[in-house]
Design an enzyme around this catalytic site. Structure first.
Site, PDB file in Angstrom:
ATOM      1  CB  CYS A 157      -0.947  -0.016   1.196  1.00 15.27           C
ATOM      2  SG  CYS A 157      -2.191  -1.314   1.082  1.00 15.27           S
ATOM      3  CB  ILE A 182       3.036   2.926  -7.574  1.00 16.20           C
ATOM      4  CG1 ILE A 182       2.580   2.906  -9.022  1.00 16.20           C
ATOM      5  CG2 ILE A 182       3.173   1.529  -7.042  1.00 16.20           C
ATOM      6  CD1 ILE A 182       2.580   4.254  -9.687  1.00 16.20           C
ATOM      7  CB  ALA A 183      -0.634   0.848  -3.915  1.00 14.18           C
ATOM      8  CB  SER A 241      -0.055  -2.602   3.993  1.00 19.82           C
ATOM      9  OG  SER A 241       1.169  -2.030   4.415  1.00 19.82           O
ATOM     10  CE1 TYR A 289       2.090  -7.104   1.588  1.00 20.29           C
ATOM     11  CE2 TYR A 289       4.104  -8.322   1.168  1.00 20.29           C
ATOM     12  CZ  TYR A 289       3.459  -7.125   1.420  1.00 20.29           C
ATOM     13  OH  TYR A 289       4.191  -5.962   1.483  1.00 20.29           O
ATOM     14  CG  HIS A 323       8.088  -6.535  -8.087  1.00 19.89           C
ATOM     15  ND1 HIS A 323       8.352  -5.720  -9.168  1.00 19.89           N
ATOM     16  CD2 HIS A 323       7.543  -5.725  -7.146  1.00 19.89           C
ATOM     17  CE1 HIS A 323       7.976  -4.483  -8.889  1.00 19.89           C
ATOM     18  NE2 HIS A 323       7.498  -4.464  -7.670  1.00 19.89           N
ATOM     19  CE  LYS A 339       9.584   0.761 -13.115  1.00 18.66           C
ATOM     20  NZ  LYS A 339      10.008   1.775 -12.072  1.00 18.66           N
ATOM     21  NE  ARG A 395      11.511   1.680  -6.471  1.00 24.45           N
ATOM     22  CZ  ARG A 395      10.586   2.603  -6.234  1.00 24.45           C
ATOM     23  NH1 ARG A 395      10.050   2.713  -5.041  1.00 24.45           N
ATOM     24  NH2 ARG A 395      10.182   3.423  -7.203  1.00 24.45           N
ATOM     25  CG  ASP A 408      13.098   2.345  -9.775  1.00 24.52           C
ATOM     26  OD1 ASP A 408      12.400   3.246 -10.273  1.00 24.52           O
ATOM     27  OD2 ASP A 408      12.730   1.680  -8.792  1.00 24.52           O
TER      28      ASP A 408
END
Ligand SMILES: NC(=O)c1ccc[n+]([C@@H]2O[C@H](COP(=O)([O-])OP(=O)(O)OC[C@H]3O[C@@H](n4cnc5c(N)ncnc54)[C@H](OP(=O)(O)O)[C@@H]3O)[C@@H](O)[C@H]2O)c1
Length: 333
Positions: free
Chosen positions: A18, A21-22, A42, A64, A85, A103, A171, A184
């Site tokens: 969460c 981008i979410a 989350s 999750y 991911h 991505k 990140r 990235d």
């Protein structure tokens, strides 16, 4: 007569992770008819509940594992950071859910291949959320290129550099999290070049400038494609660079501003007046990838024809190849 839709209506989304981008994608999802977010998860205490309250989601979860088994979730959107991911998408695919994963799909081609194989074994949909592919203007651009408005593309230049004050554990900069410009940001110009040339490169080379923690602050790539065209691609996490793509052929040039989320491009025919093609859109532009997933599931497809897994795998292989030449390894490789 059209085949009957195989997707449930509305299509029920679960969001895993969460973060930033979410939230943006959750807003754009409202722009697509027949889509609903039924659950979010989350691992950060309190974050799912806050997200659910803001976005009007019925179920907020802290694990999750609990999200991917919910009956009222048809498709899981993986919105965690890239080093997670692989594990997160594997969890959802193993539970038999369709997956849209942010991505880059994974940190390397080996992981991407494993996910693609798992999706195939499970008979479920998997797509990397490379949203660029689904902007309406991209289809117009590809059609113009196919019609030969500038002749065969001989040179593509694309750049994606941003400067920000990253926290040491972000990140983008933390080597323990597969940091660096290429993975990235570079994934955008690399994917764009693969798309424009419609093939994987035959030769890949590049150089990087490292951060003091040993990942690429800046990457510069040179790719050669089967028909002879070349791509010169850069990405950076400590300098701001216009996010522009420039395509050159014997009959002219095309400039695409903000090529990673484009609403326009300009054709400069050799010896003729410039022509601007525009397709403005509402929202942030994530609605187009959401609509693609809905259309694919509606047709009972396990991958997108417009963004097949083979394309994602080819991009990951290109990035692996250039990293190999640098000796840059991510944790666990
Ligand atoms: N398509 C686009 O335009 C676009 C734009 C931005 C980002 N992205 C991609 O989307 C993904 C997420 O980016 P973001 O900017 O949304 O990231 P973010 O807000 O920093 O993090 C997203 C989620 O990842 C998990 N996470 C992040 N850092 C973590 C850590 N140190 N330890 C454990 N979990 C952590 C958290 O999940 P929980 O909520 O479960 O704790 C967090 O909510 C990345 O792959 C990025 O490349 C795409």
């Amino acid at each position: 007569m059209n085949a009957p839709s195989m997707a449930p209506r509305p299509l029920r989304w679960g969001i895993l992770g969460c973060g930033n981008i979410a939230a943006t994608v959750a807003r754009d999802l409202r722009l697509v008819p027949d889509q609903v977010i039924t659950a979010v998860a989350s691992a950060t205490p309190g974050k799912a509940a806050a997200f659910a309250a803001i976005h009007g989601v019925a179920t907020a979860l802290t694990r999750y594992e609990d999200l991917v088994v919910r009956d009222e979730v048809d498709v899981v959107y993986i919105a965690t950071s890239h080093e997670r991911h692989f594990d997160n998408a594997r969890l959802a695919l193993a539970a038999g859910k369709a997956v849209l994963c942010e991505k880059p799909l994974t940190i390397n081609a080996r992981q991407a291949r494993e996910l693609a194989d798992l999706a195939q074994r499970q008979g479920v949909f998997l797509m990397e959320a490379w949203w660029t592919r689904f902007f309406p203007i991209i289809d117009l651009l590809l059609a113009d290129l196919a019609a030969g408005v500038i002749g065969p593309v001989r040179l593509l230049q694309a750049d994606f550099g941003i400067r920000s004050s990253w926290a040491p554990d972000h990140r983008m900069v933390d080597p323990a999290r597969a940091a660096g410009a290429l993975l990235d940001l570079g994934v955008y110009p690399v994917s764009f070049a693969h798309l424009v040339y419609g093939a994987a490169p035959t030769a890949v080379s590049g150089q990087m400038r490292a951060t003091d923690r040993g990942v690429d602050a800046q990457s510069s790539l040179l790719l050669s494609f089967p028909a002879g065209g070349q791509a010169v691609l850069t990405s950076a996490i400590d300098v701001q660079v216009p996010h522009q793509a420039r395509l050159y052929g014997p009959e002219g040039a095309i400039v695409v501003d903000d090529f990673f989320h484009p609403s326009a491009y300009t054709i400069h025919p050799r010896g003729g007046p410039a022509r601007r093609i525009e397709r403005p859109f509402p929202g942030s532009g994530y609605q187009f990838e959401i609509a693609e997933v809905a259309a694919c599931l509606g047709d009972g497809r396990r991958e997108s024809i417009r963004r097949p897994l083979a394309d994602t795998l080819a991009v990951m292989a290109t990035m692996d190849a250039v990293r190999d030449s640098w000796g840059l390894r991510y944790p666990g490789e």
